[in-house]
Design a protein around this motif. Sequence first.
Motif, short mmCIF file in Angstrom:
data_model
loop_
_atom_site.label_atom_id
_atom_site.label_comp_id
_atom_site.label_asym_id
_atom_site.label_seq_id
_atom_site.Cartn_x
_atom_site.Cartn_y
_atom_site.Cartn_z
N ARG A 80 19.62 2.28 -0.37
CA ARG A 80 21.05 2.49 -0.59
C ARG A 80 21.74 2.91 0.71
O ARG A 80 22.82 2.40 1.05
CB ARG A 80 21.25 3.56 -1.66
N LYS A 81 21.14 3.84 1.45
CA LYS A 81 21.74 4.35 2.69
C LYS A 81 21.98 3.22 3.68
O LYS A 81 23.02 3.19 4.36
CB LYS A 81 20.82 5.41 3.32
N PHE A 82 21.05 2.27 3.76
CA PHE A 82 21.16 1.20 4.75
C PHE A 82 21.77 -0.08 4.17
O PHE A 82 21.84 -1.10 4.85
CB PHE A 82 19.80 0.91 5.38
N GLY A 83 22.19 -0.02 2.90
CA GLY A 83 22.88 -1.15 2.30
C GLY A 83 22.05 -2.42 2.24
O GLY A 83 22.57 -3.52 2.50
N ILE A 84 20.78 -2.29 1.90
CA ILE A 84 19.89 -3.45 1.85
C ILE A 84 20.11 -4.18 0.52
O ILE A 84 19.61 -3.74 -0.54
CB ILE A 84 18.41 -3.03 1.98
N ASP A 85 20.88 -5.26 0.57
CA ASP A 85 21.16 -6.00 -0.66
C ASP A 85 20.52 -7.38 -0.67
O ASP A 85 20.68 -8.13 -1.63
CB ASP A 85 22.67 -6.12 -0.89
N ARG A 86 19.79 -7.73 0.41
CA ARG A 86 19.08 -9.00 0.40
C ARG A 86 17.71 -8.84 -0.25
O ARG A 86 17.16 -7.72 -0.26
CB ARG A 86 18.96 -9.57 1.81
N PRO A 87 17.11 -9.88 -0.77
CA PRO A 87 15.83 -9.76 -1.47
C PRO A 87 14.72 -9.28 -0.53
O PRO A 87 14.52 -9.86 0.54
CB PRO A 87 15.55 -11.18 -1.98
N ILE A 88 14.02 -8.23 -0.93
CA ILE A 88 12.90 -7.73 -0.13
C ILE A 88 11.75 -7.32 -1.03
O ILE A 88 11.92 -7.03 -2.22
CB ILE A 88 13.29 -6.53 0.75
N GLU A 89 10.57 -7.29 -0.43
CA GLU A 89 9.39 -6.73 -1.07
C GLU A 89 8.92 -5.56 -0.22
O GLU A 89 8.76 -5.69 1.00
CB GLU A 89 8.28 -7.76 -1.20
N LEU A 90 8.72 -4.42 -0.84
CA LEU A 90 8.28 -3.20 -0.16
C LEU A 90 6.96 -2.75 -0.75
O LEU A 90 6.84 -2.61 -1.98
CB LEU A 90 9.34 -2.09 -0.32
N THR A 91 5.97 -2.55 0.10
CA THR A 91 4.66 -2.08 -0.33
C THR A 91 4.28 -0.87 0.50
O THR A 91 4.49 -0.85 1.72
CB THR A 91 3.59 -3.17 -0.17
N THR A 92 3.73 0.15 -0.13
CA THR A 92 3.25 1.31 0.61
C THR A 92 1.89 1.74 0.09
O THR A 92 1.61 1.64 -1.11
CB THR A 92 4.25 2.49 0.51
N PHE A 93 1.03 2.17 1.02
CA PHE A 93 -0.28 2.70 0.64
C PHE A 93 -0.70 3.71 1.70
O PHE A 93 -0.15 3.74 2.80
CB PHE A 93 -1.32 1.59 0.48
N SER A 94 -1.66 4.55 1.35
CA SER A 94 -2.00 5.69 2.19
C SER A 94 -3.51 5.87 2.30
O SER A 94 -4.26 5.51 1.39
CB SER A 94 -1.38 6.97 1.61
N ASP A 95 -3.94 6.44 3.44
CA ASP A 95 -5.35 6.79 3.62
C ASP A 95 -5.77 7.95 2.73
O ASP A 95 -6.95 8.10 2.41
CB ASP A 95 -5.62 7.18 5.08
N ILE A 96 -4.80 8.81 2.37
CA ILE A 96 -5.06 10.02 1.59
C ILE A 96 -4.08 10.06 0.43
O ILE A 96 -2.90 9.75 0.62
CB ILE A 96 -4.88 11.29 2.46
#
Length: 329
Positions: A80-96
């Motif tokens: 929302r802060k950066f106004g991302i209105d184009r289609p995106i895929e976001l993935t996150t994962f962690s070592d811990i």
Amino acid sequence: MIICRTPLRLSFFGGGTDLRSYYHLRPGRVISTGIQRYIYVVLREQVDFVEHRYRINWSQTEFCDDIDEIENPIAREVLRKFGIDRPIELTTFSDIPGGTGLGSSSSFSVGLVNAIHALNGDRITKYSLASEAAEIELDILRRDMGKQDHFAAAYGSFNVFNFNADETVRVEPVYYDPDVVQGLNESLMLFYMGTQRNASDVLRAQVEATADKESVLTAMQEMVDPMVEILSGHGDLADVGPMLHESWLLKRSITDQISNDAIDHVYRMAMEAGSSGGKLVGAGGGGFLMLFVAPDRQAAVSEALAGMSFIRPGFDGSGSRITYYEPSR
């Protein structure tokens, strides 16, 4: 596609003085470091005709067409802060796993802000990166937490962070002796207590207690400079254990939510087996117990805490960085 790698962190001394409830009274001061355990953020632009505008992969997978529908609070507010209105895929994962006291939510915030700037083709300083990520969690999501994790994640390495009432932060890199840092790594054992908790719950109680415990927090902050001297080769590394022990006794006196009978029992067994000191690495209530143990006593401590997993941290030197960048095709 963009991949951002952001370190988790260890805080040694001064934790709690990065809360607004403290540094609005007097300047806060914390010494911490990034560690070689990371959170990864993968950001990919999608074609315009995908079924859903946003695909968010975290502990669950979300398919959304509107930012307001996104359940992950950090992802929602950063987009929302950066106004991302184009289609995106976001993935996150962690070592811990998250909720273990290593600053995972802040590392995710920093990593996602960094990835979004890369997506937009913007260069950003580490200071601005940490400040923007802190704004998301403190001012927009209104979480009870401090700023040190965002700055540790953005900068990496060993730093002293000074928190001022006007919300500015002064960053002092620690000029450390590599042999001392290697010795520190060889002396630290991080035992997982097997519990994950919401740090905001613990910190909320600490915020409420700050006025009454200001002198306690100030005493914890005063250990920052001796730690800097040790890391720079002008002190005795063996003093770190007793300093951690003193700091832990001070910290657990702030509220009754910081420790419990199970944590106290494990800590007592470690001390009896040869550890010279330690503390929980986050707000309290669970997560990782960091112990300073001379190498010749580590086998005895491991035996005393048999069945508990432990790691050595390793120290990160680069902070949050883009490890892969390929413009959209």
